[in-house]
Design a protein around this motif. Structure first.
Motif, PDB file in Angstrom:
ATOM      1  N   VAL A 115       0.346  -1.090   0.111  1.00 51.28           N
ATOM      2  CA  VAL A 115      -0.519   0.005   0.091  1.00 51.28           C
ATOM      3  C   VAL A 115       1.280   0.974  -0.065  1.00 51.28           C
ATOM      4  N   GLY A 166       1.967   2.019  -3.687  1.00 45.99           N
ATOM      5  CA  GLY A 166       0.875   2.628  -4.102  1.00 45.99           C
ATOM      6  C   GLY A 166       0.320   3.556  -4.026  1.00 45.99           C
ATOM      7  N   GLN A 172       3.044   5.817  -5.614  1.00 47.54           N
ATOM      8  CA  GLN A 172       2.871   6.065  -7.206  1.00 47.54           C
ATOM      9  C   GLN A 172       1.736   6.650  -7.375  1.00 47.54           C
ATOM     10  N   PHE A 173       0.500   6.933  -6.670  1.00 49.84           N
ATOM     11  CA  PHE A 173      -0.966   7.492  -6.751  1.00 49.84           C
ATOM     12  C   PHE A 173      -0.064   9.074  -6.462  1.00 49.84           C
TER      13      PHE A 173
END
Length: 160
Positions: free
Chosen positions: A136, A139, A142-143
């Protein structure tokens, strides 16, 4: 008088369903039930205490409370600012939410799936939580770097 004697006899004689419990003198006669308790030693042995560690004491408790209290102004700031202009706020909010969630789920595992009762499942779930938190975290990074970011996402969801 006869009914009282019959009642006493029926209460004092073990029933068929309770006979194995009434006859058993120790627990080695019972089969292991999956998910049941596993104890080291006897019931009269003292519980072993972990070694003292400041990271698991009052500092840990204070950090959890400060982190939870710090999420309130961070979330409020995310509503006020625009997403594109606040990459630092995106990063702080992402890390804070991730650490707050990890600590909360870890507390659930420590309280309900502890190693003494579940010697295999407890550590397995703890490592699964660590790997999930790592995934997470990647993620969220990256987001925040390649997409709109958390604060812009909150703004878009709020105005949708």
């Amino acid at each position: 008088m006869a009914t009282t004697a019959a009642l006493r006899r029926s209460l004092l004689t073990p029933k068929r369903a309770l006979a194995p419990l009434a006859i058993a003198r120790h627990t080695s006669n019972f089969a292991y039930v999956p998910g049941g308790p596993i104890y080291k030693g006897t019931v009269n042995d003292p519980t072993s205490f972990p070694a003292p560690n400041k990271a698991h004491g009052s500092y840990h408790w204070s950090f959890e409370r400060l982190l939870a209290a710090g999420l309130v102004p961070l979330t409020g700031a995310a509503f006020v600012t625009s997403g594109s202009g606040a990459p630092l706020l995106d990063g702080l909010l992402g890390v804070s939410l991730l650490v707050h969630s990890h600590i909360g789920f870890d507390a659930i595992l420590v309280d309900y799936v502890h190693k003494r009762k579940f010697p295999t499942l407890g550590p397995l779930l703890a490592w699964a939580l660590r790997l999930t938190t790592l995934g997470v975290g990647v993620g969220v990074y990256q987001f925040n770097t390649n997409d709109v970011g958390l604060t812009e996402l909150i703004r878009r969801v709020w105005t949708a």
